[in-house]
Write a protein that holds these residues in place. Structure first.
Motif, PDB file in Angstrom:
ATOM      1  N   ILE A 104      37.367   2.467  24.575  1.00  0.00           N
ATOM      2  CA  ILE A 104      35.953   3.095  24.847  1.00  0.00           C
ATOM      3  C   ILE A 104      35.066   2.732  23.614  1.00  0.00           C
ATOM      4  N   ILE A 105      33.674   2.221  23.705  1.00  0.00           N
ATOM      5  CA  ILE A 105      33.052   2.156  22.591  1.00  0.00           C
ATOM      6  C   ILE A 105      31.716   2.901  22.958  1.00  0.00           C
ATOM      7  N   LEU A 106      31.485   3.887  22.088  1.00  0.00           N
ATOM      8  CA  LEU A 106      29.962   4.709  22.280  1.00  0.00           C
ATOM      9  C   LEU A 106      29.296   4.518  21.136  1.00  0.00           C
ATOM     10  N   ASP A 107      27.853   4.071  21.540  1.00  0.00           N
ATOM     11  CA  ASP A 107      26.913   3.850  20.487  1.00  0.00           C
ATOM     12  C   ASP A 107      25.967   4.649  20.627  1.00  0.00           C
ATOM     13  N   GLU A 108      26.004   5.758  20.010  1.00  0.00           N
ATOM     14  CA  GLU A 108      24.832   6.884  20.133  1.00  0.00           C
ATOM     15  C   GLU A 108      24.826   7.324  21.521  1.00  0.00           C
ATOM     16  N   ALA A 109      25.862   7.598  22.136  1.00  0.00           N
ATOM     17  CA  ALA A 109      25.850   7.812  23.637  1.00  0.00           C
ATOM     18  C   ALA A 109      25.082   8.771  24.026  1.00  0.00           C
TER      19      ALA A 109
END
Length: 612
Positions: free
Chosen positions: A529-534
């Motif tokens: 999982i990649i969360l960019d300022e989710a």
């Protein structure tokens, strides 16, 4: 009715526009580009060529029959004409009432039912399918509208030029050769005006065709540029309105339209020149042929029917020559359109799967960046000798100032760009040597700048997820607080999950789009999982609820979070500090806050801001 449908269906299905073809770039050379697509339907085109011969011969036969009827009427007793010449008249009737309709019907079925829609669709499908796998840089470096226009227009332009060329071949060959043959059989004097006309006509073609192609290519290029500008304007209409930029946009559009008008006018000047010159030489052909025919008739050398045939043929040639010049103009205008599009369509892909690429298989989810270097366009270095190991099921945060290379690192992991040096491996598999689809299918991404497809909310939610049940969908909707869905409607009367969200999700707020993006990641359920300022676009209450669901989603997964708000990453196993494309520090929040460095500086700034 069923027979009619089956007849049409048979011809409509002779070409499969979605046939499997090698996944290779189309040729860059214009002639090779044409051949690449035409050879896929060569059998149909050859049949059309021979049917075109039949159409032309039948048309010539009509003129011959008119001349014969006049001669029969002149030489026969009116009361006995049907009795004496019934066989000739019966043959004429069969050709006109039976053969002519059949061959014209076959011609129209092949053009309208087999080729017109299917050939254009075949070319568009193959071009779209190829471009869809282009690198992200390809789309960043051009207008989406211009790319779209070139994909759409190339299919129609190539099809039209091919059909018109086939139509023109037999008209030119049959009419001119038939006229020369008939004139030679009648009297050799009639051949001279036609031969002189042919020489002058060919000269016009040789002189004007290159000019038409050149100016058409320039006109097509400016038209594509104009379409790209207009689509870009409409796609960013909210920005234009918010910044009162309408007047400036009008000026941009006016300037580009003016350029397009001028290039089109240059092409139209050639048409006027051609039409004027052609009308003059066609007039000379008619007058000289008619004059010679009348002189021969006055000397009792030819019959009245021969005069009728000669004049009818040259009038037909006159009409054909104007039509042919129009066809040639269209052919080379279309060639110009294709030539303008080739530069976009036939570009080699920056990111390609290798022939022996394997499917990525994730067992643990360990990620290794080993001595990675990357520079945009091989000039602007962003990542420098970066080495990082993310353990299986470890949750890390990447922190650093703007421009440090955080997002680039994620793009490299997703193989949106290839590394210049070094390698990135997942569970020991170099991502360069696995298929892109298998790589990205194993990674769920939630970005800060959420872009939704202009499709239904349901389609956006299940994007990337396979075999999602209604129960799973309802469960995720509840977890991510998508209760607003029921109030969404579109212009077609669709509501809830079936409502379309507008281009890039324009009908939804930032927070609503963010929740859909999180729900989409939950449904995909990938091991990485990649969360960019989710949660950056969410209000505090909604964020706290969804944050808990995100934490549940992270259990048993390898997680990479890019964070600007440091308060959201306190529970991460490890925090990686990136500056100028390299790792400068790492540790837990407690370890990093206890020593002077970039992280402590960022934390102090945010803490002071929050206490004000």
């Amino acid at each position: 009715m069923s027979d009619e449908k089956s007849c049409f269906s048979y011809f409509e299905n002779l070409i499969d526009p979605f046939r499997e073809t090698p996944d290779i770039p189309p040729p860059y050379k214009v002639s090779s580009f044409f051949y690449y697509y035409l050879k896929q339907i060569k059998t149909i085109l050859i049949i059309l060529l021979f049917i075109g011969l039949g159409v032309s011969l039948v048309e010539i036969a009509l003129f011959k029959y008119v001349a014969n009827i006049i001669d029969l009427a002149q030489s026969s007793n009116p009361e006995k004409i049907f009795g004496m010449h019934y066989k000739e008249l019966l043959v004429m009737m069969i050709v006109i009432l039976v053969c002519r309709p059949i061959i014209f019907a076959l011609h129209d079925l092949l053009i309208q039912q087999t080729i017109t829609s299917n050939m254009a669709a075949l070319i568009r499908w193959q071009n779209h399918k190829y471009i869809l796998k282009q690198s992200i840089s390809f789309f960043y470096n051009d207008f989406a509208g211009r790319i779209s226009n070139r994909v759409i227009q190339t299919g129609a332009a190539l099809r039209d030029s091919a059909i018109q060329a086939i139509e023109a071949i037999w008209h030119v060959v049959v009419y001119t050769s038939s006229a020369i043959f008939i004139f030679s059989q009648t009297d050799w004097h009639l051949i001279f005006p036609l031969l002189i006309w042919i020489v002058v006509y060919v000269f016009f073609l040789v002189h004007y065709i290159p000019l038409i192609q050149k100016r058409s290519t320039i006109s097509s290029e400016t038209r594509s540029k104009l379409i790209g500008l207009i689509v870009d304007t409409y796609s960013n209409i909210i920005t234009i309105k918010l910044f009162s930029h309408t007047k400036q946009e009008e000026e941009y559009a006016k300037k580009t339209m003016t350029e397009q008008i001028k290039t089109h006018q240059l092409a139209l000047r050639l048409i006027t020149e051609i039409d004027t010159a052609l009308t003059a030489i066609n007039g000379l052909l008619i007058v000289s042929t008619a004059g010679i025919a009348l002189w021969l008739w006055s000397k009792n050398i030819i019959s009245l029917g021969s005069i009728t045939l000669a004049i009818s043929l040259v009038i037909r040639i006159n009409n054909m020559s104007s039509w042919l010049m129009w066809v040639v103009k269209n052919i080379f205008e279309n060639v110009g359109v294709v030539q303008d599009s080739i530069g976009t369509i036939s570009q080699s892909r920056e990111i390609e799967d290798f022939d022996n690429s394997k499917t990525l298989k994730i067992t643990n989810g360990e990620i290794k960046f080993d001595s990675v270097f990357f520079a945009y366009e091989k000039k602007h270095e962003v990542i420098t000798n970066l080495t990082l190991t993310i353990k299986s099921k470890e949750k890390i945060a990447i922190v650093g100032p703007s421009g440090a290379g955080k997002s680039t690192l994620i793009h490299l992991l997703l193989r949106l760009h290839d590394v210049e040096n070094g390698s990135i491996c997942i569970d020991g598999q170099n991502i360069k040597y696995v298929t892109q689809d298998s790589l990205r299918s194993q990674i769920s991404v939630v970005t800060q700048d959420v872009s939704l497809l202009h499709r239904s909310i349901r389609d956006n939610l299940v994007c990337g997820a396979n075999n999602v049940s209604e129960e799973q969908l309802k469960n995720v909707i509840k977890k991510t607080k998508l209760d607003f869905i029921d109030s969404i409607t579109d212009t077609n009367g669709n509501t809830g999950l079936d409502a379309h969200v507008g281009e890039r999700g324009i009908k939804l707020s930032g927070g609503q789009k963010q929740r859909i993006a999180i729900a989409r990641a939950l449904l995909k359920n990938s091991p990485i999982i990649i969360l960019d300022e989710a949660t950056s676009a969410l209000d505090s209450e909604t964020e706290s609820i969804i944050q808990q669901n995100l934490e549940d989603m992270m259990i048993g997964k390898t997680v990479i979070t890019i964070a600007h708000r440091l308060s959201t990453i306190l529970k991460m196993d490890r925090i990686i500090i990136v500056s100028k494309g390299t790792i400068v520090d790492s540790g837990t929040h407690g370890e990093l806050i206890s020593k002077a460095g970039i992280y402590q500086t960022l934390w102090d700034k945010q803490s002071r801001y929050l206490t004000k």
